[in-house]
Design a protein around this motif. Sequence first.
Motif, PDB file in Angstrom:
ATOM      1  N   ASP A 381      41.448  32.770  37.681  1.00  0.00           N
ATOM      2  CA  ASP A 381      40.533  32.187  38.651  1.00  0.00           C
ATOM      3  C   ASP A 381      39.122  32.640  38.293  1.00  0.00           C
ATOM      4  O   ASP A 381      38.874  33.840  38.144  1.00  0.00           O
ATOM      5  N   ALA A 382      38.218  31.705  38.184  1.00  0.00           N
ATOM      6  CA  ALA A 382      36.856  32.027  37.746  1.00  0.00           C
ATOM      7  C   ALA A 382      36.162  33.024  38.658  1.00  0.00           C
ATOM      8  O   ALA A 382      35.292  33.780  38.212  1.00  0.00           O
ATOM      9  N   ASP A 383      36.532  33.028  39.939  1.00  0.00           N
ATOM     10  CA  ASP A 383      35.905  33.962  40.871  1.00  0.00           C
ATOM     11  C   ASP A 383      36.502  35.365  40.786  1.00  0.00           C
ATOM     12  O   ASP A 383      35.959  36.299  41.368  1.00  0.00           O
ATOM     13  N   PHE A 384      37.616  35.496  40.061  1.00  0.00           N
ATOM     14  CA  PHE A 384      38.295  36.791  39.957  1.00  0.00           C
ATOM     15  C   PHE A 384      38.674  37.051  38.502  1.00  0.00           C
ATOM     16  O   PHE A 384      39.855  37.152  38.159  1.00  0.00           O
ATOM     17  N   PRO A 385      37.687  37.173  37.635  1.00  0.00           N
ATOM     18  CA  PRO A 385      37.974  37.301  36.197  1.00  0.00           C
ATOM     19  C   PRO A 385      38.685  38.596  35.832  1.00  0.00           C
ATOM     20  O   PRO A 385      39.255  38.691  34.734  1.00  0.00           O
ATOM     21  N   GLU A 386      38.676  39.582  36.728  1.00  0.00           N
ATOM     22  CA  GLU A 386      39.337  40.853  36.428  1.00  0.00           C
ATOM     23  C   GLU A 386      40.840  40.813  36.657  1.00  0.00           C
ATOM     24  O   GLU A 386      41.540  41.790  36.400  1.00  0.00           O
ATOM     25  N   VAL A 387      41.364  39.682  37.140  1.00  0.00           N
ATOM     26  CA  VAL A 387      42.796  39.549  37.423  1.00  0.00           C
ATOM     27  C   VAL A 387      43.451  38.643  36.401  1.00  0.00           C
ATOM     28  O   VAL A 387      43.009  37.515  36.182  1.00  0.00           O
ATOM     29  N   ALA A 388      44.519  39.161  35.778  1.00  0.00           N
ATOM     30  CA  ALA A 388      45.302  38.375  34.834  1.00  0.00           C
ATOM     31  C   ALA A 388      46.695  38.123  35.389  1.00  0.00           C
ATOM     32  O   ALA A 388      47.268  38.987  36.053  1.00  0.00           O
ATOM     33  N   VAL A 389      47.240  36.952  35.131  1.00  0.00           N
ATOM     34  CA  VAL A 389      48.615  36.628  35.515  1.00  0.00           C
ATOM     35  C   VAL A 389      49.504  36.917  34.325  1.00  0.00           C
ATOM     36  O   VAL A 389      49.431  36.237  33.302  1.00  0.00           O
ATOM     37  N   SER A 390      50.367  37.951  34.438  1.00  0.00           N
ATOM     38  CA  SER A 390      51.163  38.363  33.281  1.00  0.00           C
ATOM     39  C   SER A 390      52.616  37.924  33.377  1.00  0.00           C
ATOM     40  O   SER A 390      53.365  38.084  32.403  1.00  0.00           O
ATOM     41  N   TRP A 391      53.029  37.381  34.501  1.00  0.00           N
ATOM     42  CA  TRP A 391      54.424  36.930  34.662  1.00  0.00           C
ATOM     43  C   TRP A 391      54.462  35.801  35.680  1.00  0.00           C
ATOM     44  O   TRP A 391      53.811  35.884  36.728  1.00  0.00           O
TER      45      TRP A 391
END
Length: 395
Positions: A381-391
């Motif tokens: 999400d562009a507003d939350f670049p520090e979050v990655a979806v890993s699963w």
Amino acid sequence: MAVSGLTRRALLRGSAVAVAAVAVGGAGVSMAYAADDAPVSLPAATGPYAVGTRTIHLTDDHRSDPFAPEGTSPPRELMIQVWYAAGSTYGLRRAPYLSAGLVPVVEKRFTLPEGALARVRTESWLNAPVHHELRDAPVVFFGPGRQDPAATGTAFAQDLASHGYLVIGVNHTYDGPVEFPDGRVVPQNPGTGDVALLRKYSDVRAADLSFVLDVLAGERGATPLGRFTPPADLGRVGVFGHSLGGSAAAEVVRTDGRFAVGACLDGALQTDAVQTGLDRPFLLFTEPLELPTWSDFMAHHTAWGRRMILAGARHYSFTDLAPLGVSLGLAQVWSAEQFAKYFGAVDGVRSQAVTAAYVRAYFAHRLRGEASVSPSLDGVDADFPEVAVSWVSGG
């Protein structure tokens, strides 16, 4: 101020965050704080409703307390805190962050300066009436980390309540500190790295959650909740928790079909769900660390599931302690090593805000059935670049 005995794995397993063992410069810290007793606020709730709260003492006369002193067998007693959308707040006062008896206990546990937690101000109005427009509120339970009170999730609870959820924080007696209405203060049991004992704590917590839902549903007689809470939608019940509270969330979803969805904030999973997965939605929201219990759970889970990783975070980035660490200036009174072990490299205000946004989006999507939510649960999400979806499991 040595913290070398606190390993990253020990923190996550809810064991040796027995932070009372960490020396913090003693009187010098308290003296530094004596000159600054200005109130500090938790992060603001984002919803349209004001928030009310009450605490309730419950006794489960179907269970003896497994953690009571040897030679005794009292029934299991719990203190819960309920947050909900409030009506008029005229003439009411704000709820304290912690009861007076718990303030010194929790300050000692986290080696906080004396009086620090007494400065914290909540947004919740004590004993407020329920908002008259609220109907059939979804129910969300919250469980704190090992040795912690439910108050460490107050900012999450207030935020969800401001959006119309009924939020129930459960204090798990002996596991974490509790103060009862008669003035009894039961401190938390010592930290442990014993996996079997941690599993026992997780199982007892799950039983606590099911008991409280029994009370809410009126299965234990007239419910004390009905006098002031909105009509609860018991077909929409979710649960989330930090650390061991997240493990208990997985366990109660596994064992009690009334819990429709669950989430774990950075907790090792001490539950058979690691071997079986779950047949209902579950969210892992974690720091950038790999644990076998997470890998095994994800390998066996068959329902909707996501793992989000918050870059730069550490174990207490997912609690009130993160923003309070900023407001209370803990970077100036803790060592750099201790501060980093708790909060990593991410700003504490930001880490709590990001976590709250994803928790809110998750329950909106999986509990309320909202088709489009923000932030996205499916990708970056562009507003939350520090979050990655890993699963990703399920659609």
